[in-house]
Design a protein around this motif. Structure first.
Motif, short mmCIF file in Angstrom:
data_model
loop_
_atom_site.label_atom_id
_atom_site.label_comp_id
_atom_site.label_asym_id
_atom_site.label_seq_id
_atom_site.Cartn_x
_atom_site.Cartn_y
_atom_site.Cartn_z
N ALA A 349 28.01 38.12 37.13
CA ALA A 349 28.68 37.52 38.28
C ALA A 349 28.94 38.52 39.40
CB ALA A 349 30.01 36.90 37.83
N TYR A 350 28.74 39.80 39.14
CA TYR A 350 29.03 40.84 40.12
C TYR A 350 27.78 41.11 40.98
CZ TYR A 350 30.47 45.41 41.93
OH TYR A 350 30.80 46.47 42.74
N PHE A 352 26.66 43.78 42.68
CA PHE A 352 26.07 45.13 42.57
C PHE A 352 25.51 45.64 43.90
CE2 PHE A 352 26.00 44.02 38.05
CZ PHE A 352 26.54 45.18 37.52
N PRO A 353 26.37 45.95 44.86
CA PRO A 353 25.88 46.55 46.10
C PRO A 353 25.23 47.91 45.88
CG PRO A 353 28.27 46.66 45.99
CD PRO A 353 27.83 45.77 44.87
N GLY A 354 25.60 48.59 44.79
CA GLY A 354 25.00 49.89 44.48
C GLY A 354 23.82 49.79 43.54
N ASN A 355 23.45 48.55 43.16
CA ASN A 355 22.26 48.28 42.36
C ASN A 355 22.29 48.96 40.99
OD1 ASN A 355 20.57 46.51 44.18
ND2 ASN A 355 21.06 48.20 45.56
N VAL A 356 21.13 49.38 40.49
CA VAL A 356 21.04 49.89 39.12
C VAL A 356 21.87 51.16 38.96
CG1 VAL A 356 19.49 50.70 37.30
CG2 VAL A 356 18.75 48.89 38.84
N ARG A 357 21.94 51.98 40.00
CA ARG A 357 22.75 53.20 39.90
C ARG A 357 24.21 52.85 39.69
NH1 ARG A 357 21.76 55.30 44.55
NH2 ARG A 357 19.94 56.49 43.92
N GLU A 378 37.78 43.96 30.60
CA GLU A 378 38.79 44.86 31.17
C GLU A 378 38.32 46.31 31.19
OE1 GLU A 378 39.98 43.81 26.86
OE2 GLU A 378 39.18 42.81 28.65
N ASP A 379 37.35 46.66 30.32
CA ASP A 379 36.82 48.03 30.31
C ASP A 379 35.92 48.30 31.52
OD1 ASP A 379 38.04 48.57 27.80
OD2 ASP A 379 36.36 47.58 26.77
N LEU A 380 35.33 47.24 32.07
CA LEU A 380 34.38 47.41 33.18
C LEU A 380 35.08 47.83 34.47
CD1 LEU A 380 32.15 44.26 32.57
CD2 LEU A 380 31.59 46.63 32.01
N ASN A 381 36.32 47.34 34.65
CA ASN A 381 37.07 47.69 35.84
C ASN A 381 36.26 47.41 37.11
OD1 ASN A 381 39.33 48.61 37.22
ND2 ASN A 381 38.62 50.75 37.23
N LEU A 382 35.67 46.23 37.19
CA LEU A 382 34.84 45.87 38.34
C LEU A 382 35.71 45.67 39.58
CD1 LEU A 382 32.45 43.25 36.68
CD2 LEU A 382 31.89 45.60 37.33
N PRO A 383 35.24 46.11 40.74
CA PRO A 383 35.99 45.88 41.98
C PRO A 383 36.16 44.39 42.23
CG PRO A 383 34.24 47.49 42.33
CD PRO A 383 34.01 46.90 40.97
N LYS A 384 37.29 44.04 42.83
CA LYS A 384 37.53 42.63 43.15
C LYS A 384 36.51 42.11 44.14
CE LYS A 384 41.23 42.25 40.60
NZ LYS A 384 41.24 41.41 39.40
N VAL A 385 36.23 42.92 45.15
CA VAL A 385 35.23 42.58 46.16
C VAL A 385 34.36 43.80 46.37
CG1 VAL A 385 34.81 41.89 48.54
CG2 VAL A 385 36.74 40.93 47.29
N ALA A 386 33.04 43.63 46.31
CA ALA A 386 32.13 44.76 46.44
C ALA A 386 32.03 45.22 47.88
CB ALA A 386 30.74 44.36 45.94
N PRO A 402 24.44 30.57 44.89
CA PRO A 402 25.77 30.76 45.49
C PRO A 402 26.17 32.22 45.52
CG PRO A 402 25.79 28.93 43.93
CD PRO A 402 24.47 29.62 43.78
N GLN A 403 25.76 32.96 44.46
CA GLN A 403 26.10 34.38 44.40
C GLN A 403 25.48 35.13 45.58
OE1 GLN A 403 25.69 36.40 40.61
NE2 GLN A 403 24.61 38.03 41.66
N GLU A 404 24.20 34.83 45.89
CA GLU A 404 23.54 35.50 47.00
C GLU A 404 24.18 35.09 48.32
OE1 GLU A 404 19.28 35.47 47.12
OE2 GLU A 404 19.14 35.33 44.96
N ARG A 405 24.50 33.79 48.47
CA ARG A 405 25.11 33.34 49.71
C ARG A 405 26.47 34.01 49.91
NH1 ARG A 405 22.80 28.35 48.08
NH2 ARG A 405 24.73 27.65 47.11
N ALA A 406 27.22 34.16 48.83
CA ALA A 406 28.53 34.81 48.94
C ALA A 406 28.37 36.28 49.32
CB ALA A 406 29.29 34.70 47.61
N PHE A 407 27.34 36.91 48.78
CA PHE A 407 27.13 38.33 49.05
C PHE A 407 26.70 38.55 50.49
CE2 PHE A 407 26.52 42.62 47.84
CZ PHE A 407 25.50 43.08 48.61
N ASP A 408 25.86 37.63 51.03
CA ASP A 408 25.35 37.80 52.38
C ASP A 408 26.35 37.40 53.45
OD1 ASP A 408 22.97 38.74 51.49
OD2 ASP A 408 22.02 36.77 51.37
N ALA A 409 27.42 36.68 53.05
CA ALA A 409 28.39 36.23 54.03
C ALA A 409 29.22 37.40 54.56
CB ALA A 409 29.33 35.20 53.40
N PRO A 410 29.70 37.32 55.82
CA PRO A 410 30.55 38.39 56.35
C PRO A 410 31.81 38.56 55.53
CG PRO A 410 29.86 36.85 58.08
CD PRO A 410 29.48 36.24 56.77
#
Length: 470
Positions: A349-350, A352-357, A378-386, A402-410
């Motif tokens: 669901a994340y 990944f603006p930093g991709n594989v790295r 809880e171990d992943l500690n993923l940012p709320k918003v990338a 929807p994931q791509e549309r959400a990522f591309d939105a301002p």
């Protein structure tokens, strides 16, 4: 070289044909000649050839027509083009149509011999089992996007044409470049990667072309440049968009002339390299803005290869996660760590603006912080918003998911996160978020991060230590 190998030389100038026949014969090749396009097609139909060298202009057609004919009828045969001096556009067009390489007239015989040797090595390697790992051993994933990328790498590796790789930071551009090198006739030669953004402008010429002893203060001995170090192999210029305009001019000349002059040197030195370049920026937009030379852009962008971001191949996240965890367990000499289904769902669901790295960094952190032999959400500690990813030109298509549309939105102002607590603590939170975002965007290059933030390198080091980010 084996006597049973045969080359076809196609040129309407008798003197040129005789020179080429003499040169190739001394390399142990049998040589047949043709003066016209029609004669060349007849020769090809009646005999078997391992290599073809053809002039661009023929009395009854063009070398490009012959190139297309060979690509259709004899796809395993490498073809090199003879072009008029300075006719870069024709050479680039030939490379795009599948030519192995080109030689400018008047012919440099040393360059020609190297070219022919590489072409025949390629012919041999196509018949033998590959010595390098298959592309999928480096470019992991079963998604259609990765399957297409591996297929393209296999085709690109057979050519000598310059390759331009575009993709977001952390997507795997250097892995793609290494795969191209590993599957090319140059696999036994060096692969020299260089980050153009990490070299100070005043040292660039010396780093790229080398220098002679005494050529400037501090030059206590002769130094080999990156071009010379990559001789016989591949030179990978990462973040090529960071090159200053003054260096772009010199790079263009080195590519066209296939020779370099060390700083303080009196003579040029021939170099035999394949150029692979990459950037996460929109290079065509920089050309339009006058920040990147259009002639250099067209010279390095003969074959374009796009590495897809991780969010476009979400189905590969499970495979990559398993592979990364196994690698981390081996590196840290720890028992194999598993990942729970809930944690895997969170990764899917994340964006990944930093991709594989970034995936590697998240998993290494989670592996360190987890209590047992399994990783939970809880171990992943993923940012709320990338943080936003740097945009890369792609095919013009609407986002599919929807994931791509959400990522591309301002990103809305409140999406950065609302600081809480007293004013000093709130300001510290904002400062920390800004530094983390800039570090990620600049691939953790502290010099570039400091410049982007408008502070000194020393100030950035202090803030990193103060905020626990060092």
């Amino acid at each position: 070289m084996s006597e049973d190998r045969c080359a076809l030389v196609v040129d309407d100038e008798r003197d040129i044909r005789e020179l080429l026949v003499l040169t190739l014969t001394r390399m142990g090749l049998r040589v047949e000649t043709a003066a016209t396009l029609g004669m060349a097609k007849s020769q090809l139909a009646n005999a078997k050839f391992d290599f073809c060298l053809t002039d661009m202009r023929l009395p009854d057609g063009s070398g490009l027509e012959l190139l297309s004919h060979i690509a259709d009828k004899y796809p395993e045969m490498p073809v090199a083009m003879l072009t008029a001096f300075g006719n870069v556009e024709a050479a680039v067009e030939a490379l795009k149509l599948g030519a192995f390489d080109f030689v400018a007239k008047p012919v440099d015989l040393k360059v020609l011999r190297n070219l022919v040797q590489h072409a025949l090595d390629l012919r041999t390697e196509r018949k033998l089992a590959p010595k390098a790992p298959e592309p999928e051993k480096r470019m992991h994933g079963d998604s259609p996007a990765m399957a297409q990328l591996r297929q393209t790498i296999g085709k690109v590796a057979r050519s000598q044409a310059p390759v331009y790789i575009l993709g977001e930071s952390g997507a795997g551009k250097e892995l793609a470049a290494r795969s191209i090198h590993d599957h090319s006739p140059r696999a036994d030669g060096p692969f020299v990667p260089v980050n153009c953004g990490a070299i100070p402008p005043e040292l660039m010429e010396s780093e790229f072309f080398g220098h002679k002893k005494g050529s400037f203060t501090g030059a206590h001995a002769d130094k080999q440049g990156l071009f010379q170090a990559a001789n016989g192999g591949s030179l990978f210029l990462d973040e090529v968009a960071e090159l200053p305009l003054s260096m772009q001019v010199k790079l263009l000349r080195a590519i066209q002339e296939k020779s370099v002059r060390p700083v303080g040197g009196q003579a040029e030195e021939g170099v035999d390299i394949r150029l692979i370049s990459a950037t996460h920026k929109d290079l065509s937009a920089l050309v339009d803005e006058g920040k990147f030379r259009h002639d250099l852009y067209y010279r390095i962008n003969v074959i374009e290869l796009r590495v897809p971001p991780l969010r476009e191949r979400v189905e590969d996240i499970g495979t990559l996660t398993t592979m990364i965890l196994a690698k981390l367990s081996e590196r840290h000499q720890m028992p194999n760590t598993k990942i729970s289904n809930e944690a895997l769902d969170a990764l899917h669901a994340y964006p990944f603006p930093g991709n594989v790295r970034e995936l590697e960094n998240i998993l290494e952190r989670a592996m360190t912080l987890s209590d047992g032999q399994a990783i939970y959400p809880e171990d992943l500690n993923l940012p709320k918003v990338a943080p936003p990813a740097v945009s890369v030109p792609t095919e013009t298509a609407a986002p599919d998911s929807p994931q791509e549309r959400a990522f591309d939105a301002p990103i809305a102002p409140q999406s950065v996160g609302t600081p809480t607590g007293a004013l000093p603590e709130a300001l510290e939170q904002l400062e920390k978020q800004a530094i983390e975002s800039a570090l990620l965007e600049n691939r953790y290059n502290k010099t570039k991060t400091a410049a982007q933030l408008g502070i000194t390198f020393r100030a950035l080091r202090y803030k990193l230590k103060k905020l626990g980010l060092d």
